[in-house]
Design an enzyme around this catalytic site. Structure first.
Site, PDB file in Angstrom:
ATOM      1  N   GLY A  56       1.234  -1.148   0.280  1.00  0.00           N
ATOM      2  CA  GLY A  56      -0.134   0.183  -0.181  1.00  0.00           C
ATOM      3  C   GLY A  56       1.038   1.231   0.090  1.00  0.00           C
ATOM      4  O   GLY A  56       1.783   1.162  -0.060  1.00  0.00           O
ATOM      5  N   ASP A  91      -8.903  -0.927  -7.509  1.00  0.00           N
ATOM      6  CA  ASP A  91      -9.937   0.957  -8.287  1.00  0.00           C
ATOM      7  C   ASP A  91      -9.540   2.048  -6.610  1.00  0.00           C
ATOM      8  O   ASP A  91      -9.661   3.122  -7.253  1.00  0.00           O
ATOM      9  CB  ASP A  91     -11.151   0.676  -8.027  1.00  0.00           C
ATOM     10  CG  ASP A  91     -11.735   0.436  -6.746  1.00  0.00           C
ATOM     11  OD1 ASP A  91     -11.488   0.338  -5.244  1.00  0.00           O
ATOM     12  OD2 ASP A  91     -13.213   0.094  -6.930  1.00  0.00           O
ATOM     13  N   GLY A  92      -8.950   1.344  -5.497  1.00  0.00           N
ATOM     14  CA  GLY A  92      -8.128   2.924  -4.249  1.00  0.00           C
ATOM     15  C   GLY A  92     -10.052   3.293  -3.518  1.00  0.00           C
ATOM     16  O   GLY A  92      -9.978   4.559  -3.044  1.00  0.00           O
ATOM     17  N   ARG A 149       3.456   1.850  10.639  1.00  0.00           N
ATOM     18  CA  ARG A 149       2.665   0.154  10.459  1.00  0.00           C
ATOM     19  C   ARG A 149       5.139  -1.037  10.304  1.00  0.00           C
ATOM     20  O   ARG A 149       5.339  -0.092  10.773  1.00  0.00           O
ATOM     21  CB  ARG A 149       2.078  -0.187   8.961  1.00  0.00           C
ATOM     22  CG  ARG A 149       1.326   0.513   9.332  1.00  0.00           C
ATOM     23  CD  ARG A 149       0.935   0.432   7.396  1.00  0.00           C
ATOM     24  NE  ARG A 149       0.107   1.232   7.429  1.00  0.00           N
ATOM     25  CZ  ARG A 149      -1.171   0.913   7.164  1.00  0.00           C
ATOM     26  NH1 ARG A 149      -1.794   0.051   7.676  1.00  0.00           N
ATOM     27  NH2 ARG A 149      -2.364   2.276   6.486  1.00  0.00           N
ATOM     28  N   ASP A 223       1.210  -4.962   8.140  1.00  0.00           N
ATOM     29  CA  ASP A 223       0.504  -3.908   7.532  1.00  0.00           C
ATOM     30  C   ASP A 223      -0.410  -3.375   8.683  1.00  0.00           C
ATOM     31  O   ASP A 223      -0.322  -2.162   8.664  1.00  0.00           O
ATOM     32  CB  ASP A 223       0.831  -4.828   6.847  1.00  0.00           C
ATOM     33  CG  ASP A 223      -0.845  -4.883   5.990  1.00  0.00           C
ATOM     34  OD1 ASP A 223      -0.438  -5.972   6.243  1.00  0.00           O
ATOM     35  OD2 ASP A 223      -1.384  -4.536   5.239  1.00  0.00           O
ATOM     36  N   ASN A 224      -0.525  -4.203   8.786  1.00  0.00           N
ATOM     37  CA  ASN A 224      -2.254  -4.334  10.161  1.00  0.00           C
ATOM     38  C   ASN A 224      -1.652  -3.473  11.630  1.00  0.00           C
ATOM     39  O   ASN A 224      -2.458  -3.318  12.238  1.00  0.00           O
ATOM     40  CB  ASN A 224      -3.237  -4.640  10.165  1.00  0.00           C
ATOM     41  CG  ASN A 224      -4.279  -4.454   8.365  1.00  0.00           C
ATOM     42  OD1 ASN A 224      -3.589  -3.218   7.753  1.00  0.00           O
ATOM     43  ND2 ASN A 224      -4.973  -5.747   8.687  1.00  0.00           N
ATOM     44  N   ASP A 233      -7.806  -0.116  10.656  1.00  0.00           N
ATOM     45  CA  ASP A 233      -8.049  -1.563  10.466  1.00  0.00           C
ATOM     46  C   ASP A 233      -9.262  -2.009  10.623  1.00  0.00           C
ATOM     47  O   ASP A 233      -8.679  -3.481  11.175  1.00  0.00           O
ATOM     48  CB  ASP A 233      -7.154  -1.808   9.026  1.00  0.00           C
ATOM     49  CG  ASP A 233      -6.757  -2.504   8.140  1.00  0.00           C
ATOM     50  OD1 ASP A 233      -8.128  -2.480   7.686  1.00  0.00           O
ATOM     51  OD2 ASP A 233      -5.773  -2.073   7.294  1.00  0.00           O
TER      52      ASP A 233
HETATM   53  P1  AMP Z   1      -5.948  -4.270   3.646  1.00  0.00           P
HETATM   54  O1  AMP Z   1      -7.073  -5.660   4.512  1.00  0.00           O
HETATM   55  O2  AMP Z   1      -7.655  -3.304   4.291  1.00  0.00           O
HETATM   56  O3  AMP Z   1      -5.280  -4.338   4.651  1.00  0.00           O
HETATM   57  O4  AMP Z   1      -5.037  -4.525   2.196  1.00  0.00           O
HETATM   58  C1  AMP Z   1      -4.270  -4.437   2.195  1.00  0.00           C
HETATM   59  C2  AMP Z   1      -3.609  -3.703   0.745  1.00  0.00           C
HETATM   60  O5  AMP Z   1      -4.294  -3.801  -0.274  1.00  0.00           O
HETATM   61  C3  AMP Z   1      -4.342  -2.084   1.302  1.00  0.00           C
HETATM   62  O6  AMP Z   1      -2.734  -1.521   2.218  1.00  0.00           O
HETATM   63  C4  AMP Z   1      -4.123  -1.744   0.652  1.00  0.00           C
HETATM   64  O7  AMP Z   1      -3.182  -1.096  -0.117  1.00  0.00           O
HETATM   65  C5  AMP Z   1      -4.733  -2.560  -0.684  1.00  0.00           C
HETATM   66  N1  AMP Z   1      -6.656  -2.255  -1.253  1.00  0.00           N
HETATM   67  C6  AMP Z   1      -6.976  -3.064  -0.266  1.00  0.00           C
HETATM   68  N2  AMP Z   1      -8.043  -2.282  -1.190  1.00  0.00           N
HETATM   69  C7  AMP Z   1      -8.296  -1.602  -2.078  1.00  0.00           C
HETATM   70  C8  AMP Z   1      -8.391  -1.605  -3.769  1.00  0.00           C
HETATM   71  N3  AMP Z   1      -9.576  -1.134  -3.454  1.00  0.00           N
HETATM   72  N4  AMP Z   1      -7.930  -0.107  -4.085  1.00  0.00           N
HETATM   73  C9  AMP Z   1      -6.428  -0.297  -3.850  1.00  0.00           C
HETATM   74  N5  AMP Z   1      -5.519  -1.204  -2.745  1.00  0.00           N
HETATM   75  C10 AMP Z   1      -6.376  -1.911  -1.850  1.00  0.00           C
HETATM   76 MG    MG Z   2      -4.759  -2.498   6.342  1.00  0.00          MG
END
Ligand code: AMP
Ligand code: MG
Length: 464
Positions: A56, A91-92, A149, A223-224, A233
């Site tokens: 990320g 898509d962010g 993190r 990362d969390n 998160d």
């Molecule tokens: P997370 O489960 O939120 O910890 O997601 C892990 C990583 O996936 C995050 O750090 C984001 O960078 C990436 N990520 C999650 N959802 C999206 C999304 N919709 N678009 C781009 N990157 C994403």
């Molecule tokens: Mg995360």
């Protein structure tokens, strides 16, 4: 839009997006705030034990750092505002469901006294987000002490190395541990040692609090795990209703790696990952470096245990916990498990009977103590008779550590369902009620009761 006026005031934020269109534009990710230079930060991390060299921030944009009137520094971040340099094809964006979950649960965690990132605003974008189905999009404004993190350190240690890790470690220590050093709580001669020791202390306390609340984070990837020790998160997280010693809700956690009983061990493991990244900075001599790091991470179990005992003592109305109390406490947990008792209400039932307030509370309508618990409570009262110290203070500590209202899964689910239909009044009421989790209020049956059979949520989704 949901707007957290209380947090805005703590931050010294003037005005609100309702009265200042430019603020709404900023929180909707359309234009930056004056003097803000948005960036996406980079990090790596172990996901379910597998190293990913670049994760990320794929859907978070740091608007900048915010200094409160009293000089505290926070990151203000938009989550779901669109793609960044690290989106890896994603898509962010975020559907409204995960935004609402994070808003409701993180604010409730804060009110429960758990260190956590917070939610300043949730804004629906009016744009659809395509997942398994088409969902309404939304953006969360997240506030954290910082978003550094373990995964941030990992990225610099594994991908960049050299002086950059040292610079980052110095920065993390000056940002998060300067006060601890000034108080003499942490050593100051080596920043990497300070960081490891400080993060170890933070995690031990944080995870002990999660455990006694029955909170299951769900994705404790490195990362969390924030260096500042705040919970971050809120993906597939969930609180237990009935006590289940193996509780695991996340749909993607098929092996139960991040199940409730594993959380302390996993945070210990995460700490070891941090230690490994810091080895070159701890000592020039590799062997000495490893020994120092090992000693530091080996402190985690004892630190966790000490906090956990303190929480349990407070929650059970005991002056302290001795070895002799172990069997009594185990039997309480066994009864909760065997009878599938609601964890929150079982602890609160003890609180009410300890304070002679059972008849004055709505609890009898919500919780029926089975014979085994009533029997056990006789032994427990005998043990309480041996308490030393002020009985009132001990009962008060029970009231201050045993919540009446937690963000139960069925409440969060209802909030999400309503948000998808554009209805926010009930969510405001839930957030407002969750802000006072240790008291009873009129009408609490709605907020404090366990789910009915058809409301029960047993699987949660991370909603990326
Ligand atoms: P997370 O489960 O939120 O910890 O997601 C892990 C990583 O996936 C995050 O750090 C984001 O960078 C990436 N990520 C999650 N959802 C999206 C999304 N919709 N678009 C781009 N990157 C994403
Ligand atoms: Mg995360």
């Amino acid at each position: 839009m949901l707007w957290n006026q209380g947090l805005a005031e703590e931050l010294g934020w003037e005005g609100s997006p309702a009265s200042h269109p430019e603020q709404l534009q900023a929180l909707a990710g359309n234009q930056p705030l004056p003097s803000s230079q948005p960036v996406a930060t980079v990090y790596a991390g172990h996901q379910f034990g597998q190293y990913n060299p670049q994760l990320g921030d794929g859907r978070a944009t740091l608007l900048g750092e915010w200094l409160t009137p009293s000089g505290d520094r926070f990151d203000v971040q938009l989550k779901g505002a669109g793609p960044t340099a690290y989106s890896r094809g994603g898509d962010g964006r975020s559907p409204i469901g995960p935004v609402i979950r994070e808003y409701v649960v993180s604010e409730a965690m804060h009110a429960l006294g758990v260190p956590t990132s917070r939610a300043l605003a949730a804004v629906s974008t009016g744009e659809p987000v395509v997942r398994n189905r088409i969902e309404p999009g939304a953006i969360l404004t997240r506030v954290a002490s910082s978003h550094l993190r373990i995964g941030t350190i990992q990225y610099f240690a594994m991908t960049r190395g050299g002086d950059e890790v040292g610079t980052l470690v110095d920065y993390a220590v000056s940002r998060h541990f300067a006060d601890h050093i000034a108080r003499g709580d942490l050593p100051a001669n080596n920043a990497a040692v300070t960081l490891l020791d400080g993060v170890c202390a933070h995690f031990a306390r944080l995870v002990s609090h999660w455990q006694v609340l029955g909170f299951v984070h769900g994705v404790l990837n490195t990362d969390n795990a924030l260096l500042c020790g705040q919970t971050i998160d809120y993906g597939p997280c969930a609180f237990m209703d009935h006590f289940d010693p193996q509780a695991c809700f996340s749909s993607i956690d098929r092996q139960g790696r991040y199940a409730w009983p594993n959380q302390p061990g996993i945070m210990h493991w995460n700490l070891a990952v941090l230690a490994e990244c810091l080895l070159p900075l701890i000592d020039d001599d590799e062997q000495r470096s490893k020994e120092t790091a090992q000693q530091l991470i080996d402190q985690f179990p004892a630190r966790f245990h000490a906090h956990h005992q303190q929480w349990l003592a407070a929650k059970l109305g005991l002056d302290r916990i001795t070895e002799a109390d172990g069997a009594l406490i185990q039997r309480f947990h066994d009864i909760m498990a065997a009878e599938r008792l609601d964890m929150t209400l079982a602890f609160r039932w003890l609180t009410e009977i300890a304070g002679d307030s059972l008849d004055d509370s709505p609890l009898p309508e919500l919780f029926a103590a089975p014979a085994s618990l009533i029997d056990w409570s006789g032994e427990w009262q005998d043990r309480r008779a041996l308490n030393r110290g002020e009985a009132d203070a001990i009962t008060q500590a029970m009231r201050a550590t045993n919540p009446t209202v937690i963000p139960r899964n069925h409440l969060v689910q209802r909030a999400i369902d309503l948000a998808e239909q554009g209805q926010l009044e009930w969510i405001d009421a839930l957030v407002e009620r969750s802000a006072a989790p240790f008291e009873w209020r009129p009408g609490d049956e709605e907020w404090a009761r366990p789910p009915s059979e058809d409301e029960r949520v047993t699987r949660t989704f991370c909603g990326t």
